[in-house]
Write an enzyme that holds these catalytic residues in place. Structure first.
Site, PDB file in Angstrom:
ATOM      1  N   MET A  37       0.835  -1.207   0.000  1.00 18.55           N
ATOM      2  CA  MET A  37       0.000   0.000   0.000  1.00 18.55           C
ATOM      3  C   MET A  37       0.875   1.264   0.000  1.00 18.55           C
ATOM      4  SD  MET A  37      -3.463  -0.832   2.028  1.00 18.55           S
ATOM      5  CE  MET A  37      -2.855  -0.603   3.689  1.00 18.55           C
ATOM      6  N   HIS A  44       9.209  -3.604   3.510  1.00 15.48           N
ATOM      7  CA  HIS A  44       8.848  -3.793   2.099  1.00 15.48           C
ATOM      8  C   HIS A  44      10.106  -4.105   1.271  1.00 15.48           C
ATOM      9  CE1 HIS A  44       5.536  -0.914   3.439  1.00 15.48           C
ATOM     10  NE2 HIS A  44       4.849  -1.956   3.014  1.00 15.48           N
ATOM     11  N   GLN A  68     -10.507  -2.627   1.970  1.00 20.03           N
ATOM     12  CA  GLN A  68     -10.016  -3.327   3.162  1.00 20.03           C
ATOM     13  C   GLN A  68     -10.000  -2.437   4.402  1.00 20.03           C
ATOM     14  OE1 GLN A  68      -6.102  -4.077   1.188  1.00 20.03           O
ATOM     15  NE2 GLN A  68      -5.241  -3.770   3.216  1.00 20.03           N
ATOM     16  N   GLY A 154       4.663 -10.582   3.593  1.00 23.22           N
ATOM     17  CA  GLY A 154       5.361 -10.592   4.866  1.00 23.22           C
ATOM     18  C   GLY A 154       4.606 -11.349   5.952  1.00 23.22           C
ATOM     19  N   ASP A 157       2.009  -9.688   8.549  1.00 22.59           N
ATOM     20  CA  ASP A 157       0.555  -9.873   8.444  1.00 22.59           C
ATOM     21  C   ASP A 157       0.312 -11.373   8.280  1.00 22.59           C
ATOM     22  OD1 ASP A 157      -0.510  -6.889   8.024  1.00 22.59           O
ATOM     23  OD2 ASP A 157       1.379  -7.145   6.947  1.00 22.59           O
ATOM     24  N   SER A 192       6.271  -0.664  10.208  1.00 21.48           N
ATOM     25  CA  SER A 192       4.914  -0.540   9.662  1.00 21.48           C
ATOM     26  C   SER A 192       4.746   0.883   9.156  1.00 21.48           C
ATOM     27  CB  SER A 192       3.882  -0.823  10.763  1.00 21.48           C
ATOM     28  OG  SER A 192       2.607  -0.329  10.373  1.00 21.48           O
ATOM     29  N   SER A 193       4.011   1.026   8.065  1.00 20.14           N
ATOM     30  CA  SER A 193       3.733   2.386   7.558  1.00 20.14           C
ATOM     31  C   SER A 193       2.966   3.172   8.612  1.00 20.14           C
ATOM     32  CB  SER A 193       2.918   2.305   6.269  1.00 20.14           C
ATOM     33  OG  SER A 193       3.575   1.478   5.333  1.00 20.14           O
TER      34      SER A 193
HETATM   35  P1  AMP Z   1       1.397  -3.040   3.493  1.00 13.51           P
HETATM   36  O1  AMP Z   1       1.989  -2.021   2.586  1.00 13.51           O
HETATM   37  O2  AMP Z   1       1.437  -2.678   4.931  1.00 13.51           O
HETATM   38  O3  AMP Z   1       0.043  -3.511   3.012  1.00 13.51           O
HETATM   39  O4  AMP Z   1       2.330  -4.318   3.403  1.00 13.51           O
HETATM   40  C1  AMP Z   1       2.732  -4.853   2.151  1.00 13.51           C
HETATM   41  C2  AMP Z   1       3.515  -6.116   2.402  1.00 13.51           C
HETATM   42  O5  AMP Z   1       4.654  -5.811   3.207  1.00 13.51           O
HETATM   43  C3  AMP Z   1       2.725  -7.191   3.161  1.00 13.51           C
HETATM   44  O6  AMP Z   1       3.031  -8.453   2.613  1.00 13.51           O
HETATM   45  C4  AMP Z   1       3.234  -7.043   4.573  1.00 13.51           C
HETATM   46  O7  AMP Z   1       3.137  -8.236   5.324  1.00 13.51           O
HETATM   47  C5  AMP Z   1       4.689  -6.692   4.318  1.00 13.51           C
HETATM   48  N1  AMP Z   1       5.281  -6.022   5.472  1.00 13.51           N
HETATM   49  C6  AMP Z   1       4.864  -4.887   6.085  1.00 13.51           C
HETATM   50  N2  AMP Z   1       5.642  -4.611   7.166  1.00 13.51           N
HETATM   51  C7  AMP Z   1       6.581  -5.586   7.217  1.00 13.51           C
HETATM   52  C8  AMP Z   1       7.666  -5.870   8.100  1.00 13.51           C
HETATM   53  N3  AMP Z   1       7.947  -5.101   9.147  1.00 13.51           N
HETATM   54  N4  AMP Z   1       8.407  -6.972   7.858  1.00 13.51           N
HETATM   55  C9  AMP Z   1       8.127  -7.780   6.811  1.00 13.51           C
HETATM   56  N5  AMP Z   1       7.122  -7.577   5.936  1.00 13.51           N
HETATM   57  C10 AMP Z   1       6.354  -6.486   6.140  1.00 13.51           C
END
Ligand code: AMP
Length: 303
Positions: A37, A44, A68, A154, A157, A192-193
């Protein structure tokens, strides 16, 4: 297709994504996909590097998926920083970034949703009832538009990972799902974002999540197997830091079915948790019996 001077090609339409991935496969390349996202960070980045280990051409998707988010969640304030994201992608050897408009992913009159039952009602699904339906709907669209590929998700999640693995099998999608480990800050906080929302002492208090996991991991290593006792260690950590519990649960690593408070862990178990630090909801998890202490070698929590 609009190509920046250097770095990844920016794709805005499904037709562009299809044309590029078809051409990659036609030339004998393997396509690696990393759905995100945006507001990209080193978590990421580690997914992008993992994708490169499995595929020679890597594409990142950036789409803040409205379906979502619940009505009271942070859709409208979710951080957006496309230029910075493109830079991070360039540094990780990403060839293209697919960043569509909402109307590209949800055409006018859209009526279709993808739902995985059984794996989505507990843990995050209990407090975010339509969340996983939004996730599976958008990920199915992205995977169908990309075509045969490896896609990296990741373990941060963990429930999402299991739900997507199930969906890919059930929908017969020609996609290999690769799980990637959680990346943490030096003090243990999972990247985390949403960490960007933390203000004042919230950043310090957010350590209650990883410290709770670490405490449980150390007690597990010392022989503790009682579900209520292991969960209570996390609850105590939350309470001390003023983190409001959304859920703290031990669950089956494959089916995600929560264990009963009176159970004992047999073998391994997922310890998953979510808490509110101020108004920011953070999640974290580990697999007891498989993963090491998330704080080992890190800051003050290291044992
Ligand atoms: P998001 O942008 O938060 O929807 O995450 C996109 C992808 O990045 C998903 O597969 C998440 O599980 C993964 N992700 C986010 N934060 C982390 C982290 N700290 N370590 C590993 N993977 C991550």
């Amino acid at each position: 297709m609009q190509a920046p001077i250097s770095g990844p090609v920016l794709l805005r339409t499904v037709a562009e994504l299809r044309a590029l991935t078809d051409a990659m496969r036609a030339s004998g390349s393997k396509v690696g996909l990393v759905p995100t996202m945006g507001a990209l960070h080193d978590g990421h980045r580690s997914l992008m590097l993992e994708a490169r280990r499995h595929a020679n051409r890597v594409i990142v998707t950036i789409f803040v998926n409205p379906t979502q988010f619940g009505p009271d969640e942070d859709l409208d304030k979710y951080p957006a920083q496309l230029d910075k994201d493109l830079e991070l992608c360039a540094g990780a050897g990403v060839e293209a970034v697919f960043a569509p408009e909402r109307s590209e992913m949800y055409p006018p009159g859209d009526r279709t949703r993808v739902r995985v039952s059984g794996l989505t009602e507990h843990l995050c699904g209990a407090s975010r009832p339509s969340h996983f339906e939004g996730v599976t709907t958008i990920v199915a669209k992205l995977l169908i538009a990309t075509g045969p590929c490896v896609a990296v998700f990741g373990k941060k999640d963990f429930q999402q990972l299991r739900v997507i693995e199930r969906m890919v099998v059930d929908l017969l999608l020609p996609v290999q799902i690769i799980p990637a480990p959680i990346v943490r800050e030096a003090d243990g906080l999972a990247l985390s974002s949403r960490n960007a929302y933390l203000r004042g002492d919230e950043r310090r208090r957010s350590l209650a999540l990883s410290q709770g996991l670490s405490l449980a991991a150390r007690h597990f290593a010392a022989g503790e197997r009682r579900v209520f006792a292991l969960e209570q260690l996390v609850r105590d950590s939350f309470e001390q830091a003023g983190v409001v519990e959304d859920y703290v649960a031990l669950a089956d690593v494959e089916t995600l079915q929560p264990l009963q408070a009176t159970d004992e862990v047999q073998g391994s178990a997922l310890l998953a948790l979510a808490g509110f630090v101020g108004s920011t909801r953070l999640i974290d998890n580990m697999v007891l019996g498989e993963d090491g202490d998330p704080l080992s070698g890190k800051g003050e929590g290291a044992s």
